[in-house]
Design an enzyme around this catalytic site. Structure first.
Site, PDB file in Angstrom:
ATOM      1  N   ASP A  79       5.934 -34.676 -10.655  1.00  0.00           N
ATOM      2  CA  ASP A  79       6.198 -33.239 -10.536  1.00  0.00           C
ATOM      3  C   ASP A  79       7.540 -32.930 -11.187  1.00  0.00           C
ATOM      4  O   ASP A  79       8.497 -33.695 -11.070  1.00  0.00           O
ATOM      5  CB  ASP A  79       6.229 -32.828  -9.054  1.00  0.00           C
ATOM      6  CG  ASP A  79       4.857 -32.944  -8.395  1.00  0.00           C
ATOM      7  OD1 ASP A  79       3.848 -33.005  -9.126  1.00  0.00           O
ATOM      8  OD2 ASP A  79       4.797 -32.966  -7.147  1.00  0.00           O
ATOM      9  N   ARG A 106     -12.092 -31.004  -0.794  1.00  0.00           N
ATOM     10  CA  ARG A 106     -10.699 -31.247  -0.368  1.00  0.00           C
ATOM     11  C   ARG A 106      -9.802 -30.120  -0.883  1.00  0.00           C
ATOM     12  O   ARG A 106      -9.980 -29.650  -2.017  1.00  0.00           O
ATOM     13  CB  ARG A 106     -10.227 -32.591  -0.910  1.00  0.00           C
ATOM     14  CG  ARG A 106      -8.770 -32.899  -0.632  1.00  0.00           C
ATOM     15  CD  ARG A 106      -8.438 -34.350  -0.979  1.00  0.00           C
ATOM     16  NE  ARG A 106      -7.070 -34.645  -0.638  1.00  0.00           N
ATOM     17  CZ  ARG A 106      -6.046 -34.544  -1.489  1.00  0.00           C
ATOM     18  NH1 ARG A 106      -6.246 -34.161  -2.738  1.00  0.00           N
ATOM     19  NH2 ARG A 106      -4.817 -34.814  -1.083  1.00  0.00           N
ATOM     20  N   HIS A 117       1.768 -39.777  -9.309  1.00  0.00           N
ATOM     21  CA  HIS A 117       0.686 -39.613  -8.341  1.00  0.00           C
ATOM     22  C   HIS A 117      -0.498 -38.900  -8.963  1.00  0.00           C
ATOM     23  O   HIS A 117      -0.384 -38.303 -10.043  1.00  0.00           O
ATOM     24  CB  HIS A 117       1.190 -38.859  -7.095  1.00  0.00           C
ATOM     25  CG  HIS A 117       1.823 -37.525  -7.401  1.00  0.00           C
ATOM     26  ND1 HIS A 117       3.083 -37.391  -7.940  1.00  0.00           N
ATOM     27  CD2 HIS A 117       1.349 -36.262  -7.243  1.00  0.00           C
ATOM     28  CE1 HIS A 117       3.361 -36.102  -8.094  1.00  0.00           C
ATOM     29  NE2 HIS A 117       2.319 -35.401  -7.686  1.00  0.00           N
ATOM     30  N   HIS A 160       0.468 -37.816 -12.734  1.00  0.00           N
ATOM     31  CA  HIS A 160       1.601 -37.045 -13.241  1.00  0.00           C
ATOM     32  C   HIS A 160       2.782 -37.205 -12.292  1.00  0.00           C
ATOM     33  O   HIS A 160       2.617 -37.676 -11.157  1.00  0.00           O
ATOM     34  CB  HIS A 160       1.237 -35.547 -13.342  1.00  0.00           C
ATOM     35  CG  HIS A 160       0.963 -34.935 -11.994  1.00  0.00           C
ATOM     36  ND1 HIS A 160      -0.255 -35.059 -11.340  1.00  0.00           N
ATOM     37  CD2 HIS A 160       1.759 -34.221 -11.147  1.00  0.00           C
ATOM     38  CE1 HIS A 160      -0.193 -34.452 -10.171  1.00  0.00           C
ATOM     39  NE2 HIS A 160       1.022 -33.934 -10.019  1.00  0.00           N
TER      40      HIS A 160
HETATM   41  C1  LIG Z   1       6.596 -25.053 -11.346  1.00  0.00           C
HETATM   42  C2  LIG Z   1       5.535 -25.715 -11.752  1.00  0.00           C
HETATM   43  C3  LIG Z   1       5.316 -27.157 -11.588  1.00  0.00           C
HETATM   44  C4  LIG Z   1       3.899 -27.364 -12.122  1.00  0.00           C
HETATM   45  C5  LIG Z   1       3.825 -26.338 -13.186  1.00  0.00           C
HETATM   46  C6  LIG Z   1       4.378 -25.117 -12.452  1.00  0.00           C
HETATM   47  O1  LIG Z   1       4.648 -24.131 -13.339  1.00  0.00           O
HETATM   48  C7  LIG Z   1       3.392 -24.614 -11.403  1.00  0.00           C
HETATM   49  C8  LIG Z   1       2.305 -25.617 -11.122  1.00  0.00           C
HETATM   50  C9  LIG Z   1       2.838 -27.037 -11.038  1.00  0.00           C
HETATM   51  C10 LIG Z   1       1.729 -28.064 -11.273  1.00  0.00           C
HETATM   52  C11 LIG Z   1       0.887 -28.368 -10.021  1.00  0.00           C
HETATM   53  C12 LIG Z   1      -0.196 -29.402 -10.386  1.00  0.00           C
HETATM   54  C13 LIG Z   1       0.375 -30.587 -11.194  1.00  0.00           C
HETATM   55  C14 LIG Z   1       1.302 -30.073 -12.326  1.00  0.00           C
HETATM   56  C15 LIG Z   1       1.769 -31.218 -13.228  1.00  0.00           C
HETATM   57  C16 LIG Z   1       0.613 -28.952 -13.063  1.00  0.00           C
HETATM   58  O2  LIG Z   1      -0.088 -29.040 -14.048  1.00  0.00           O
HETATM   59  O3  LIG Z   1       0.900 -27.757 -12.418  1.00  0.00           O
HETATM   60  C17 LIG Z   1       2.460 -29.308 -11.698  1.00  0.00           C
HETATM   61  C18 LIG Z   1       3.557 -28.783 -12.634  1.00  0.00           C
HETATM   62  C19 LIG Z   1       4.739 -29.728 -12.731  1.00  0.00           C
HETATM   63  O4  LIG Z   1       5.254 -30.189 -11.706  1.00  0.00           O
HETATM   64  O5  LIG Z   1       5.137 -30.012 -13.871  1.00  0.00           O
HETATM   65  O1  LIG Z   2      -3.944 -32.769  -4.260  1.00  0.00           O
HETATM   66  C1  LIG Z   2      -3.082 -33.608  -4.149  1.00  0.00           C
HETATM   67  O2  LIG Z   2      -3.060 -34.428  -3.242  1.00  0.00           O
HETATM   68  C2  LIG Z   2      -1.982 -33.701  -5.186  1.00  0.00           C
HETATM   69  C3  LIG Z   2      -1.551 -32.372  -5.720  1.00  0.00           C
HETATM   70  C4  LIG Z   2      -0.408 -32.481  -6.661  1.00  0.00           C
HETATM   71  O3  LIG Z   2      -0.022 -33.551  -7.056  1.00  0.00           O
HETATM   72  C5  LIG Z   2       0.280 -31.258  -7.131  1.00  0.00           C
HETATM   73  O4  LIG Z   2      -0.134 -30.133  -6.783  1.00  0.00           O
HETATM   74  O5  LIG Z   2       1.271 -31.410  -7.868  1.00  0.00           O
HETATM   75 FE   LIG Z   3       1.900 -33.359  -8.117  1.00  0.00          FE
END
Ligand SMILES: C=C1C[C@]23C[C@@]1(O)CC[C@H]2[C@@]12CCC[C@@](C)(C(=O)O1)[C@H]2[C@@H]3C(=O)O
Ligand SMILES: O=C(O)CCC(=O)C(=O)O
Ligand SMILES: [Fe+2]
Length: 371
Positions: free
Chosen positions: A232, A297, A287, A230
């Site tokens: 961010d 981890r 990533h 994905h």
């Molecule tokens: C602000 C945010 C980015 C995120 C969705 C969220 O609401 C909080 C969690 C974030 C996260 C972390 C893991 C990967 C990700 C794709 C997910 O599913 O939750 C990211 C979201 C994002 O960056 O789109």
């Molecule tokens: O665990 C990791 O190294 C990646 C985590 C991540 O990509 C995220 O929280 O958006």
């Molecule tokens: Fe991420």
């Protein structure tokens, strides 16, 4: 309208299966967790073995840090930083808070479950809904005060954990501001160009989420996925991965490259909103996290973005007759909603002009060219 980040998913509820497994009790990989290349949008066989291509490391006390940051953002979209000013004690404290959280019994963790239209709480990664297979991980998201959830998790000593989060968020916000100015400065952007950064450029009204990711040791790591590929939805993300490897970034022409854990270092990646701000100059890096057979981890991501409802668009200094704006203006809240709906097509859904050659547009994730 003044919306908070926590309102982002009100109109995009997602119903993820909340029956979390007790990972420790699984001695073989259930079919629901076994990924094949068809289950992912970006295949695993692209892993680069010993490629002579490694993620840049930048010493923030280096007088050349601005230039190095610009180069790393442009060519990788990710880099590690050392001498960042975050005390090791705070990194150890946040790591042990995370460990303590995930080692609670499943039933206890579920008391702090994220609601379908909420942003904070315990659960699978939000993007899980886009995949047929389950990810070998659990997550906990914090936006705003964690006190309600933490008092469910630790009725006796939630205060101690709230204080660690508060301190960590305060320090991360300052570091994120510093990194923002390095990244913006490397593009020739100064304080007067970013009105929402405030008069002292301290990004006072910025929003952020803190994401704890836990990846238990896995009996068949090669067939499992910790966190699927994905980008961010942030301006930038600061990740602490302690000493266990698992983070990989997709490198054009090379494949999946591991970001090796370095003692005390933090991993910084460009997010989708910075990619928009830079009018496509800095790629939002794709990533993922892979898992391993022997070690648990934990990673902690500080997801930094603008105030939830201000509009982000390509910076006017980076736009001109030969550089038309590539994206329409969008707020972080609206973008999170778009991501919740379109996942890896979110950026292209905000795009104004089609890339000249979509085969080489690293942020058109339907056309990534690798290998
Ligand atoms: C602000 C945010 C980015 C995120 C969705 C969220 O609401 C909080 C969690 C974030 C996260 C972390 C893991 C990967 C990700 C794709 C997910 O599913 O939750 C990211 C979201 C994002 O960056 O789109
Ligand atoms: O665990 C990791 O190294 C990646 C985590 C991540 O990509 C995220 O929280 O958006
Ligand atoms: Fe991420």
């Amino acid at each position: 309208m003044h919306l908070k980040l926590s309102d982002a998913f009100k109109s995009h509820p997602v119903n993820l299966q909340l029956k979390h497994p007790d990972f420790n009790s699984l001695h073989e990989l259930p079919d629901s967790y076994a990924w094949t290349n068809n289950d992912d949008y970006y295949p695993s066989f692209l892993t680069s073995f010993g490629a002579d291509d490694s993620v840049p490391v930048i010493d923030l006390s280096d007088t050349n840090a601005l230039k190095l940051t610009g180069h790393a953002c442009k060519t990788w979209g990710v880099f590690q930083v050392t001498n960042h000013g975050i005390q090791q004690k705070l990194l150890d404290d946040i790591e042990s808070a995370g460990k303590s959280l995930f080692s609670l019994p499943v039933q206890q963790k579920l008391k702090a479950a994220r609601s379908p239209d909420g942003i904070s709480g315990y659960g699978f990664a939000r993007i899980s809904s886009f995949f047929k297979k389950l990810m070998w991980s659990e997550g906990f998201t914090i936006v705003g005060s964690p006190v309600d959830h933490f008092s469910q998790l630790w009725p006796q000593d939630y205060d101690k954990f709230c204080n660690i989060i508060e301190e960590y968020e305060k320090e991360m916000k300052m570091l994120a501001g510093r990194l923002m100015w390095l990244m913006l400065g490397s593009l020739g952007i100064s304080m007067e160009d970013i009105k929402w950064a405030g008069s002292k450029g301290e990004f006072k009204g910025a929003s952020a989420a803190l994401q704890f990711n836990s990846y238990p040791a896995c009996p068949e790591p090669d067939r499992a996925m910790g966190l699927a590929a994905h980008t961010d939805s942030t301006l930038l993300t600061i990740l602490y991965q302690s000493n266990t490897s698992g983070l990989q970034v997709l490198r054009e022409g090379t494949g999946w490259v591991t970001v090796p854990p370095m003692p005390g270092a933090l991993v910084i990646n460009v997010g989708d909103l910075f990619h928009i701000l830079s009018n496509g100059l800095y790629p939002s890096v794709l990533h993922r996290a892979v898992v391993n057979r022997t070690q648990h981890r934990l990673s902690i991501a500080y997801l930094f973005g603008p105030p939830a409802s201000i509009q982000i668009s390509p910076l006017s200094k980076l736009v001109g007759p030969s550089h038309p704006p590539l994206y329409r203006p969008i707020s972080w809240n609206e973008y999170l909603g778009t991501k919740a709906k379109h996942f890896n097509k979110a950026l292209s859904s905000v795009r104004l002009c089609a890339p000249l050659n979509s085969l080489v547009d690293v942020n058109d994730h339907n056309s990534v060219k690798v290998g």
